[in-house]
Design an enzyme around this catalytic site. Structure first.
Site, mmCIF file in Angstrom:
data_model
loop_
_atom_site.group_PDB
_atom_site.id
_atom_site.type_symbol
_atom_site.label_atom_id
_atom_site.label_comp_id
_atom_site.label_asym_id
_atom_site.label_seq_id
_atom_site.Cartn_x
_atom_site.Cartn_y
_atom_site.Cartn_z
ATOM 1 N N LEU A 42 39.935 33.978 27.936
ATOM 2 C CA LEU A 42 40.085 32.380 28.053
ATOM 3 C C LEU A 42 38.704 31.741 28.016
ATOM 4 C CD1 LEU A 42 42.334 33.171 31.404
ATOM 5 C CD2 LEU A 42 43.020 32.519 29.195
ATOM 6 N N ASP B 106 42.745 36.068 47.245
ATOM 7 C CA ASP B 106 41.169 36.047 47.175
ATOM 8 C C ASP B 106 40.838 34.676 46.530
ATOM 9 O OD1 ASP B 106 38.687 36.672 47.708
ATOM 10 O OD2 ASP B 106 38.837 38.317 46.133
#
Length: 313
Positions: free
Chosen positions: A98, A212
């Protein structure tokens, strides 16, 4: 950089294409991270570590797949694992590459507003979209197996009551570890008792959460779409993701506005924010020590001093 023969052979076996080279990339503090250049022109991202780290990478892969299932087309982009296993003496997780161009959109609030809205959509859709591991589980909080938060063990299992789950599976293990390491917090046991009372009347939906969600685990990609990764997934009060997103900064206010516009948080979420973030402060105290121990104590003291004054339900 040439790949070790065992790694190259493993990639060919699992991906069906020959890797040409790999290049180290920064950003990770637990695993080594690599950019893989393939013979067909694609790029991939890989994490590697010792053989003993395979369960950590498998848990990450499972979490990413679960998030992708819940996200669908309207949620945030989630890198879906391509392969995970042992390649010679290394545990390996391979993900799509990405282009995470945060800086390109630093002054543009729209992508972050869209990411907030997409996270709200993921949370809502997760109530009806479940991964294979959850097939036989009803409306409960937790996860099918333990995973990690950073590199610290995260105790899961299933619990019907959210307050009991958060106290027993989140706060208690962190406080117990500080005691074992010789850094007990004052009135830790009192906080556990009070936290259960504070959450007793709060009955949230068991949403799938990232778990998280600090700014290092989210980004805006080069094409302007929001991406989330490196999760510590479980089913929880959705407020835990929004709370952590505020803990260490990095998310612009547009992110929270986009979430609120899509699925507003219920009353009482502001005082609960500090309670939920105590978990992450305790985790940092156990992982890194130093000033995080004092920050955890200060947060604990403030919660006990405030008590029920601002309303928790």
């Amino acid at each position: 950089m040439p790949l070790p023969d065992s790694f190259a052979a493993w990639l060919v076996e699992h991906l069906g294409v020959e890797p040409l080279s790999c290049h180290p990339v920064g950003g990770g503090c637990i695993h080594s991270a690599w950019r893989l250049d393939l013979a067909d022109g694609r790029r991939l991202f890989a994490k590697t570590n010792g053989v003993s780290s395979l369960p950590l990478l498998e848990a990450e892969a499972e979490g990413l797949r679960a998030l992708a299932t819940a996200a669908g087309e309207a949620g945030p982009r989630v890198p879906v694992p391509l392969a995970c296993g042992l390649a010679g003496a290394s545990a390996v997780l391979v993900l799509p590459w990405l282009d995470l161009s945060r800086g390109r959109f630093a002054a543009d609030e729209l992508p972050w507003r869209r990411l907030g809205a997409a996270l709200a959509t993921l949370h809502r859709h997760s109530l009806t979209r479940r991964c294979v591991a959850e097939d036989r589980v009803g409306a409960a909080f937790g996860w099918p197996r333990d995973n990690v938060i950073g590199s610290f063990p995260q105790r899961n299992g299933w619990e019907a009551d959210w307050g009991r789950f958060f106290v027993q599976r989140r706060l208690a293990p962190q406080l117990e570890h500080l005691v074992r390491s010789g850094q007990p917090l004052r009135q830790g046991s009192v906080l556990l008792e009070r936290a259960g009372q504070w959450l007793a009347d709060h009955q949230p939906d068991p949403c799938l959460v990232h778990g998280d969600l600090w700014s290092g685990n989210a980004a805006i990609s080069g094409d302007g779409l929001g991406v989330i990764f490196d999760p510590a997934v479980h089913r929880a009060d959705r407020e835990v993701d929004l709370a952590m997103a505020r803990l260490f900064g990095g998310f612009p206010e547009a992110f929270f506005e986009g979430y609120q516009e899509t699925w507003p948080l219920p009353s009482g979420h502001r005082p609960r924010r500090d309670l939920y973030n105590l978990y992450h402060l305790l985790n940092h105290a156990n992982l890194f020590g130093g000033s995080y121990v004092g920050q955890s104590q200060a947060c604990l003291d403030a919660l006990l001093e405030r008590g029920m004054g601002e309303g928790w339900g």
